[in-house]
Design an enzyme around this catalytic site. Structure first.
Site, mmCIF file in Angstrom:
data_model
loop_
_atom_site.group_PDB
_atom_site.id
_atom_site.type_symbol
_atom_site.label_atom_id
_atom_site.label_comp_id
_atom_site.label_asym_id
_atom_site.label_seq_id
_atom_site.Cartn_x
_atom_site.Cartn_y
_atom_site.Cartn_z
ATOM 1 N N CYS A 64 -4.123 6.265 -0.006
ATOM 2 C CA CYS A 64 -3.582 5.029 -0.570
ATOM 3 C C CYS A 64 -3.270 5.143 -2.065
ATOM 4 C CB CYS A 64 -4.530 3.867 -0.314
ATOM 5 S SG CYS A 64 -4.890 3.631 1.436
ATOM 6 N N CYS A 69 0.859 -1.182 0.000
ATOM 7 C CA CYS A 69 0.000 0.000 0.000
ATOM 8 C C CYS A 69 0.890 1.225 0.000
ATOM 9 C CB CYS A 69 -0.936 0.017 1.197
ATOM 10 S SG CYS A 69 -2.320 1.170 0.950
ATOM 11 N N LYS A 100 -11.754 -8.029 5.528
ATOM 12 C CA LYS A 100 -11.225 -7.148 6.570
ATOM 13 C C LYS A 100 -12.157 -5.970 6.804
ATOM 14 C CE LYS A 100 -7.385 -4.045 7.020
ATOM 15 N NZ LYS A 100 -6.399 -3.317 6.308
ATOM 16 N N GLU A 108 -16.572 -7.653 -5.495
ATOM 17 C CA GLU A 108 -15.142 -7.377 -5.288
ATOM 18 C C GLU A 108 -14.323 -8.667 -5.255
ATOM 19 O OE1 GLU A 108 -13.357 -4.752 -5.291
ATOM 20 O OE2 GLU A 108 -14.802 -3.123 -5.161
ATOM 21 N N CYS A 137 -0.182 4.298 1.532
ATOM 22 C CA CYS A 137 -0.588 5.319 2.512
ATOM 23 C C CYS A 137 0.503 5.665 3.525
ATOM 24 C CB CYS A 137 -1.886 4.923 3.217
ATOM 25 S SG CYS A 137 -1.841 3.346 4.071
ATOM 26 N N LYS A 194 -12.455 -5.067 1.572
ATOM 27 C CA LYS A 194 -11.933 -4.220 2.644
ATOM 28 C C LYS A 194 -12.883 -3.047 2.841
ATOM 29 C CE LYS A 194 -7.958 -1.477 4.030
ATOM 30 N NZ LYS A 194 -6.549 -1.177 3.838
ATOM 31 N N SER A 248 -6.736 -3.838 13.917
ATOM 32 C CA SER A 248 -6.224 -3.180 15.119
ATOM 33 C C SER A 248 -7.315 -2.851 16.138
ATOM 34 C CB SER A 248 -5.465 -1.913 14.721
ATOM 35 O OG SER A 248 -6.282 -1.057 13.946
ATOM 36 N N TYR A 275 -3.083 -9.779 15.653
ATOM 37 C CA TYR A 275 -2.057 -9.226 16.540
ATOM 38 C C TYR A 275 -1.904 -10.084 17.791
ATOM 39 C CZ TYR A 275 -2.644 -5.227 13.453
ATOM 40 O OH TYR A 275 -2.717 -4.424 12.340
ATOM 41 N N ARG A 321 -3.727 3.207 12.327
ATOM 42 C CA ARG A 321 -3.244 4.433 11.681
ATOM 43 C C ARG A 321 -2.292 5.187 12.594
ATOM 44 N NH1 ARG A 321 -8.881 5.828 8.516
ATOM 45 N NH2 ARG A 321 -8.839 3.892 7.296
HETATM 46 C C1 PBG Z 1 -3.068 0.094 4.595
HETATM 47 C C2 PBG Z 1 -3.666 -0.789 5.625
HETATM 48 C C3 PBG Z 1 -4.522 -0.472 6.691
HETATM 49 C C4 PBG Z 1 -4.690 -1.635 7.423
HETATM 50 C C5 PBG Z 1 -3.981 -2.633 6.769
HETATM 51 N N1 PBG Z 1 -3.373 -2.096 5.659
HETATM 52 C C6 PBG Z 1 -5.088 0.825 7.121
HETATM 53 C C7 PBG Z 1 -6.115 1.516 6.360
HETATM 54 O O1 PBG Z 1 -6.591 1.040 5.317
HETATM 55 O O2 PBG Z 1 -6.439 2.614 6.774
HETATM 56 C C8 PBG Z 1 -5.495 -1.762 8.689
HETATM 57 C C9 PBG Z 1 -5.022 -2.825 9.615
HETATM 58 C C10 PBG Z 1 -5.510 -2.725 11.004
HETATM 59 O O3 PBG Z 1 -6.325 -1.861 11.377
HETATM 60 O O4 PBG Z 1 -5.051 -3.556 11.799
HETATM 61 N N2 PBG Z 1 -3.952 0.660 3.706
#
Ligand code: PBG
Length: 330
Positions: free
Chosen positions: A134, A124, A253, A238, A126, A200, A279, A318, A210
């Site tokens: 992104c 990614c 996700k 998707e 970002c 996603k 997260s 995690y 983040r």
């Molecule tokens: C990158 C990305 C993100 C996550 C995984 N890859 C953040 C987002 O899309 O803002 C989130 C993972 C998590 O919250 O544990 N784009």
């Protein structure tokens, strides 16, 4: 004596032995677990900082990453997914595809030390963009799709060239799986699988990440590329699009709040499926656990088993290190 007019469901629950025999979702396996790590580009080789929103998770320098992974590997860890925090960010995410970028270096280190460790990279932009989106951003604040694709493809190729075993694009640009597949093949990396974050959602559950990855968008949000939480059928569109583009495995996700989606995708698609317990899901369980409000171990296991029951095989969590350390998986 007449038979009772009710079902005696308790017969098959009456002892641990019979419960173990009839359980239809297999227990968690070591092989299911993929542990995420946040790697920081820094000269301070002893850099290690706990992420305040994710107690027990750290931003790590390359040296500290190696120490952390060593412990986990000793406990049985077989797979990791890496996220990078570059020293510098810019408008074209140069750090994402730099040959000596933080992820490229981390991959080389880990694969050199543990050739058998399965190293997945999150693809990614970002974390590497000064604006935190992104993809390429116009002055008016639009994230451009097609011009972003070559940057993602370059990033994936550089990760695989550094030795990554698998690449996992999480950007949600349209067409990125085929762009990445074409670039990998062109570079002779025909054996590198793509596990796409096919489904996603634009989720508030990414909040703690983040902070961990220092990747919050400085303006706006990600709703113009990540999915609307209200949509179910779109998840199938998707998923099928990524299958058609040549993905080798798919991710749904977040996982916990989207178990219905996991199940639908499992039933519609034959590829291996991965659930990403993100997260925010981790932080909620951790916070309640630290407060003594829930039995953290039991809740973590119940949550992950639910993801497998919904159809996931692989689990990005995690909690992987903890599960291994406490011998909660076999
Ligand atoms: C990158 C990305 C993100 C996550 C995984 N890859 C953040 C987002 O899309 O803002 C989130 C993972 C998590 O919250 O544990 N784009």
């Amino acid at each position: 004596m007449s038979h009772p007019l009710f079902h005696r469901g308790r017969r098959l629950r009456s002892s641990a032995q019979i419960r173990d025999m009839v359980r239809d979702t297999a227990p968690l396996l070591i092989e299911d677990l993929i542990m995420p790590y946040f790697v920081v580009e820094t000269d301070d080789q002893s850099f290690r900082k706990e992420i305040s929103t994710m107690p027990g998770q750290y931003q790590l320098s390359l040296g500290e990453l190696e120490k952390q992974v060593e412990k986990a590997v000793d406990n049985g860890l077989k797979s990791v997914i890496l996220f990078g925090i570059p020293a510098q960010k810019d408008e074209k995410a140069s750090g994402a595809y730099a040959e000596d970028g933080i992820i490229q270096e981390a991959v080389r280190r880990l694969k050199h030390r543990w050739p058998e460790l399965y190293v997945i990279t999150d693809v990614c932009l970002c974390e590497y963009m000064s604006h935190g989106h992104c993809g390429i951003l116009t002055p008016a604040g639009t994230v451009l799709n097609d011009p972003t694709l070559p940057l993602l493809a370059k990033t994936a190729v550089s990760h695989a060239t550094a030795g990554a075993d698998m690449v996992a694009p999480s950007d949600m640009m349209d067409g990125r799986v085929s762009a990445i597949r074409a670039a990998l093949d062109e570079a002779g990396l025909v054996m590198t699988p793509i596990m796409s974050y096919a489904v996603k959602y634009a989720s508030a559950f990414y909040g703690p990440f983040r902070e961990a990855a220092e990747s919050a968008p400085s303006c706006g949000d990600r709703k113009s590329y990540q999915m609307d939480p209200g949509n179910r059928r779109e998840a199938l569109i998707e998923a099928l699009a990524d299958v058609a583009e040549g993905a080798d495995a798919l991710i749904v996700k977040p996982a916990g709040p989207y178990l219905d989606i996991l199940r639908e995708v499992r039933d519609a698609v034959e590829l291996p499926l991965c659930a990403y317990q993100v997260s925010g899901e981790y932080s909620m369980i951790r916070a309640a656990g630290l407060n003594g409000w829930i039995n953290e171990e039991a809740v973590m296991l119940e949550n992950l088993v639910a993801m497998k029951r919904a159809g996931a095989r692989m689990l990005i969590t995690y909690f992987s290190e903890t599960l291994l350390e406490k011998r909660l998986v076999r």
